[in-house]
Design a protein around this motif. Structure first.
Motif, PDB file in Angstrom:
ATOM      1  N   THR A 315       5.028  22.414  -3.066  1.00 18.88           N
ATOM      2  CA  THR A 315       5.828  21.598  -2.158  1.00 18.88           C
ATOM      3  C   THR A 315       5.337  20.159  -2.263  1.00 18.88           C
ATOM      4  O   THR A 315       4.263  19.819  -1.752  1.00 18.88           O
ATOM      5  CB  THR A 315       5.702  22.103  -0.712  1.00 18.88           C
ATOM      6  N   GLU A 316       6.094  19.347  -2.961  1.00 15.70           N
ATOM      7  CA  GLU A 316       5.685  17.963  -3.168  1.00 15.70           C
ATOM      8  C   GLU A 316       6.920  17.080  -3.320  1.00 15.70           C
ATOM      9  O   GLU A 316       8.024  17.565  -3.562  1.00 15.70           O
ATOM     10  CB  GLU A 316       4.796  17.833  -4.413  1.00 15.70           C
ATOM     11  N   ASP A 317       6.713  15.803  -3.179  1.00 18.69           N
ATOM     12  CA  ASP A 317       7.763  14.803  -3.342  1.00 18.69           C
ATOM     13  C   ASP A 317       7.294  13.838  -4.428  1.00 18.69           C
ATOM     14  O   ASP A 317       6.435  12.985  -4.184  1.00 18.69           O
ATOM     15  CB  ASP A 317       8.018  14.069  -2.028  1.00 18.69           C
ATOM     16  N   THR A 318       7.833  13.996  -5.637  1.00 13.84           N
ATOM     17  CA  THR A 318       7.377  13.167  -6.761  1.00 13.84           C
ATOM     18  C   THR A 318       7.702  11.694  -6.537  1.00 13.84           C
ATOM     19  O   THR A 318       6.973  10.812  -7.006  1.00 13.84           O
ATOM     20  CB  THR A 318       8.025  13.643  -8.066  1.00 13.84           C
ATOM     21  N   SER A 319       8.790  11.418  -5.819  1.00 16.21           N
ATOM     22  CA  SER A 319       9.145  10.018  -5.580  1.00 16.21           C
ATOM     23  C   SER A 319       8.165   9.345  -4.624  1.00 16.21           C
ATOM     24  O   SER A 319       8.018   8.118  -4.647  1.00 16.21           O
ATOM     25  CB  SER A 319      10.562   9.920  -5.018  1.00 16.21           C
ATOM     26  N   LEU A 320       7.476  10.126  -3.791  1.00 20.77           N
ATOM     27  CA  LEU A 320       6.536   9.548  -2.844  1.00 20.77           C
ATOM     28  C   LEU A 320       5.393   8.846  -3.567  1.00 20.77           C
ATOM     29  O   LEU A 320       4.953   7.758  -3.154  1.00 20.77           O
ATOM     30  CB  LEU A 320       5.995  10.634  -1.917  1.00 20.77           C
ATOM     31  N   GLN A 321       4.918   9.436  -4.656  1.00 20.68           N
ATOM     32  CA  GLN A 321       3.844   8.815  -5.430  1.00 20.68           C
ATOM     33  C   GLN A 321       4.309   7.495  -6.043  1.00 20.68           C
ATOM     34  O   GLN A 321       3.553   6.522  -6.093  1.00 20.68           O
ATOM     35  CB  GLN A 321       3.363   9.773  -6.525  1.00 20.68           C
ATOM     36  N   ILE A 322       5.557   7.461  -6.513  1.00 19.07           N
ATOM     37  CA  ILE A 322       6.101   6.222  -7.082  1.00 19.07           C
ATOM     38  C   ILE A 322       6.155   5.139  -6.020  1.00 19.07           C
ATOM     39  O   ILE A 322       5.792   3.981  -6.270  1.00 19.07           O
ATOM     40  CB  ILE A 322       7.502   6.476  -7.665  1.00 19.07           C
ATOM     41  N   TYR A 323       6.593   5.493  -4.828  1.00 20.55           N
ATOM     42  CA  TYR A 323       6.682   4.522  -3.744  1.00 20.55           C
ATOM     43  C   TYR A 323       5.296   4.020  -3.353  1.00 20.55           C
ATOM     44  O   TYR A 323       5.113   2.830  -3.053  1.00 20.55           O
ATOM     45  CB  TYR A 323       7.380   5.143  -2.537  1.00 20.55           C
ATOM     46  N   ARG A 324       4.322   4.913  -3.338  1.00 24.15           N
ATOM     47  CA  ARG A 324       2.955   4.484  -3.006  1.00 24.15           C
ATOM     48  C   ARG A 324       2.388   3.547  -4.070  1.00 24.15           C
ATOM     49  O   ARG A 324       1.701   2.572  -3.741  1.00 24.15           O
ATOM     50  CB  ARG A 324       2.066   5.729  -2.862  1.00 24.15           C
ATOM     51  N   LEU A 325       2.656   3.852  -5.326  1.00 26.33           N
ATOM     52  CA  LEU A 325       2.187   2.978  -6.405  1.00 26.33           C
ATOM     53  C   LEU A 325       2.832   1.604  -6.311  1.00 26.33           C
ATOM     54  O   LEU A 325       2.157   0.573  -6.477  1.00 26.33           O
ATOM     55  CB  LEU A 325       2.494   3.623  -7.763  1.00 26.33           C
ATOM     56  N   GLU A 326       4.128   1.560  -6.064  1.00 34.13           N
ATOM     57  CA  GLU A 326       4.822   0.282  -5.950  1.00 34.13           C
ATOM     58  C   GLU A 326       4.345  -0.507  -4.732  1.00 34.13           C
ATOM     59  O   GLU A 326       4.283  -1.739  -4.781  1.00 34.13           O
ATOM     60  CB  GLU A 326       6.338   0.499  -5.864  1.00 34.13           C
ATOM     61  N   TYR A 327       3.995   0.194  -3.661  1.00 25.75           N
ATOM     62  CA  TYR A 327       3.471  -0.483  -2.476  1.00 25.75           C
ATOM     63  C   TYR A 327       2.162  -1.194  -2.805  1.00 25.75           C
ATOM     64  O   TYR A 327       1.956  -2.353  -2.409  1.00 25.75           O
ATOM     65  CB  TYR A 327       3.265   0.532  -1.352  1.00 25.75           C
ATOM     66  N   GLN A 328       1.276  -0.513  -3.507  1.00 22.04           N
ATOM     67  CA  GLN A 328       0.018  -1.146  -3.910  1.00 22.04           C
ATOM     68  C   GLN A 328       0.262  -2.291  -4.891  1.00 22.04           C
ATOM     69  O   GLN A 328      -0.411  -3.321  -4.841  1.00 22.04           O
ATOM     70  CB  GLN A 328      -0.911  -0.105  -4.546  1.00 22.04           C
ATOM     71  N   LYS A 329       1.244  -2.113  -5.756  1.00 22.65           N
ATOM     72  CA  LYS A 329       1.552  -3.141  -6.752  1.00 22.65           C
ATOM     73  C   LYS A 329       2.033  -4.429  -6.097  1.00 22.65           C
ATOM     74  O   LYS A 329       1.837  -5.524  -6.646  1.00 22.65           O
ATOM     75  CB  LYS A 329       2.619  -2.607  -7.717  1.00 22.65           C
ATOM     76  N   LYS A 330       2.666  -4.311  -4.923  1.00 25.01           N
ATOM     77  CA  LYS A 330       3.114  -5.503  -4.194  1.00 25.01           C
ATOM     78  C   LYS A 330       1.938  -6.418  -3.865  1.00 25.01           C
ATOM     79  O   LYS A 330       2.100  -7.645  -3.777  1.00 25.01           O
ATOM     80  CB  LYS A 330       3.819  -5.092  -2.903  1.00 25.01           C
ATOM     81  N   PHE A 331       0.764  -5.838  -3.657  1.00 21.11           N
ATOM     82  CA  PHE A 331      -0.425  -6.619  -3.341  1.00 21.11           C
ATOM     83  C   PHE A 331      -1.254  -6.939  -4.587  1.00 21.11           C
ATOM     84  O   PHE A 331      -1.912  -7.977  -4.640  1.00 21.11           O
ATOM     85  CB  PHE A 331      -1.299  -5.854  -2.335  1.00 21.11           C
ATOM     86  N   VAL A 332      -1.226  -6.033  -5.554  1.00 22.40           N
ATOM     87  CA  VAL A 332      -2.083  -6.183  -6.744  1.00 22.40           C
ATOM     88  C   VAL A 332      -1.674  -7.394  -7.573  1.00 22.40           C
ATOM     89  O   VAL A 332      -2.538  -8.200  -7.982  1.00 22.40           O
ATOM     90  CB  VAL A 332      -2.033  -4.894  -7.593  1.00 22.40           C
ATOM     91  N   ILE A 333      -0.382  -7.534  -7.848  1.00 22.96           N
ATOM     92  CA  ILE A 333       0.077  -8.621  -8.731  1.00 22.96           C
ATOM     93  C   ILE A 333      -0.254  -9.995  -8.161  1.00 22.96           C
ATOM     94  O   ILE A 333      -0.845 -10.831  -8.862  1.00 22.96           O
ATOM     95  CB  ILE A 333       1.592  -8.476  -9.008  1.00 22.96           C
ATOM     96  N   PRO A 334       0.089 -10.306  -6.892  1.00 24.80           N
ATOM     97  CA  PRO A 334      -0.277 -11.628  -6.377  1.00 24.80           C
ATOM     98  C   PRO A 334      -1.791 -11.842  -6.291  1.00 24.80           C
ATOM     99  O   PRO A 334      -2.285 -12.938  -6.590  1.00 24.80           O
ATOM    100  CB  PRO A 334       0.364 -11.665  -4.989  1.00 24.80           C
ATOM    101  N   SER A 335      -2.531 -10.808  -5.866  1.00 24.55           N
ATOM    102  CA  SER A 335      -3.977 -10.970  -5.711  1.00 24.55           C
ATOM    103  C   SER A 335      -4.684 -11.176  -7.039  1.00 24.55           C
ATOM    104  O   SER A 335      -5.828 -11.642  -7.071  1.00 24.55           O
ATOM    105  CB  SER A 335      -4.571  -9.752  -4.994  1.00 24.55           C
ATOM    106  N   ALA A 336      -4.017 -10.848  -8.146  1.00 26.21           N
ATOM    107  CA  ALA A 336      -4.614 -11.076  -9.465  1.00 26.21           C
ATOM    108  C   ALA A 336      -4.905 -12.558  -9.682  1.00 26.21           C
ATOM    109  O   ALA A 336      -5.812 -12.906 -10.450  1.00 26.21           O
ATOM    110  CB  ALA A 336      -3.682 -10.555 -10.556  1.00 26.21           C
TER     111      ALA A 336
END
Length: 418
Positions: A315-336
């Motif tokens: 029982t899992e939601d594969t799209s949830l992992q994608i959303y979590r990765l994109e959420y972190q990416k929102k902060f990762v790219i500018p903070s670079a």
């Protein structure tokens, strides 16, 4: 006596970094713009897009391009500045005057942190709005291109449907033949004397309004060659114009604001938790049935099979992992931007070949390495299920660790930082 540099010194450093930033920004912007054009050039041009539509699509793509361009521009600017100052022995002169290395380091960190914060808020505001504008223009382009493609005396394929058209008369296309190839050799066939086209406003579909229709349809369970025939004076058929591209037909997580993305993640986590609770309830029920039917071999066997089946289901939601990765990416790219500035200063003053050209070449190498680390982190996070925060922040951690290692090694081998 160690002292801080005069304000004029800092102003000169800020001015040099900003000029280098603009030059690097222009270079990286052109590179990423060309890459964006190549990504959708074939699809856009195949639809016969006019110059205005192409200009609009490029305009709405700018926030995404700029979001990627800014961090690498900061990297190149700070490296070019530190390498040039190292080549002209400005750091050595500053140290001779008693200026602490930290005071020279501060402008680099201020530039990196300031641009990182500004880039984050700009991305969060512009990207979602630009994505909506892009999809609006693209949807209109699809509707326009469909009018061109469904022209007289043509054979066109839309999904599983093959359309053969005859002559045209004003807004009507005459002698239309539609072959539904979903059934293979036993294809359903629809013919019409004439047809007009309308386009739905809520999806990328075409509605064929036909007159004098004849449909030949294979009978379910009938013998080969057995068909039913239906006639009608008028009728509509909805066909998909093109295979819909997810990034165009729906809002991708990369196109959402941070607040919207966080809300979507909470909703998905809530739905997943509800499904997990339901599964545990079903497992408990199956286990009770197994205990109650222990004395009956046939019933126990069925209950055991049911319990094993529930236990083995994921029982899992594969799209949830994608959303979590994109959420972190929102902060990762500018903070670079900050991490690049943190690394650029010790790397620039420690390079054997100094100067602007050497700094820019080193920036290109680091940009490739960072992009590869970012891609690897995102891939591992999605395919291997690694923690989204660790996967996406890994490139920034590598830049930070590299800067610390350079400072430590410089102190150990030279006895000083500058």
């Amino acid at each position: 006596m160690k002292e801080k540099p005069p304000l004029t010194f800092w102003c000169m450093m800020f001015s040099e970094m900003m000029l280098s930033f603009l030059a690097a920004f222009f270079f990286f912007f052109i590179v990423f713009l060309i890459n964006q054009v190549l990504l959708f050039a074939e699809d856009i041009l195949s639809r016969g897009a006019d110059l205005v539509s192409v200009a609009k699509l490029l305009f709405y793509s700018l926030p995404t391009i700029i979001a990627i361009t800014v961090p690498f521009s900061v990297l190149a600017a700070t490296l070019m500045t530190s390498s040039r100052q190292h080549a002209d022995n400005e750091f050595l002169a500053s140290s001779t005057l008693g200026i602490r290395p930290l005071w020279i380091y501060i402008p680099f960190l201020i530039v990196g942190l300031g641009i990182a914060v500004g880039s984050f808020y700009a991305n969060d505001w512009f990207i979602p709005r630009a994505a909506n504008g892009f999809k609006t223009v693209y949807a209109e382009l699809i509707r326009k291109s469909a009018k061109v493609e469904l022209s007289p005396y043509t054979i066109s394929k839309y999904g599983d449907k093959l359309l053969v058209t005859g002559a045209s008369n004003a807004a009507l296309i005459q002698n239309l033949l539609i072959v539904d190839q979903k059934q293979g050799a036993d294809a359903n066939v629809v013919t019409a004397d004439d047809v007009s086209i309308e386009f739905s406003q809520d999806s990328m579909d075409a509605i064929l309004k036909m007159n004098n229709i004849t449909e030949e349809k294979k009978l379910p369970g009938g013998e080969p060659g057995d068909f039913s025939m239906t006639t009608a004076r008028q009728g509509d058929i909805r066909i998909q114009i093109r295979e819909q591209i997810p990034s165009y037909s729906s809002t991708a997580p990369s196109e959402m604001s941070v607040a919207s993305l966080a809300r979507q993640i909470r909703e998905k986590e809530s739905r997943l938790a509800s499904r997990l609770r339901e599964k545990e309830s079903q497992k408990a029920t199956a286990l009770d049935r197994l205990r109650l039917s222990y004395a009956q071999s046939s019933a126990a066997s069925s209950a055991l099979a049911s319990f094993k089946s529930l236990a083995s289901q994921k029982t899992e939601d594969t799209s949830l992992q994608i959303y979590r990765l994109e959420y972190q990416k929102k902060f990762v790219i500018p903070s670079a931007c900050f991490f690049f500035a943190f690394l650029a200063f010790p790397l620039g003053i420690g390079s054997r070949r100094a100067g602007r050209t050497a700094g820019f070449g080193l920036a290109l190498l680091l940009a490739v390495i960072y992009w590869a680390l970012l891609f690897a982190g995102q891939t591992f996070g999605y395919r291997q299920g690694f923690d989204p925060a660790l996967s996406m922040w890994m490139p920034n951690f590598v830049m930070f660790a590299a800067a610390c290692l350079i400072w430590i090694s410089r102190k150990i081998f030279t006895g000083h930082f500058l």
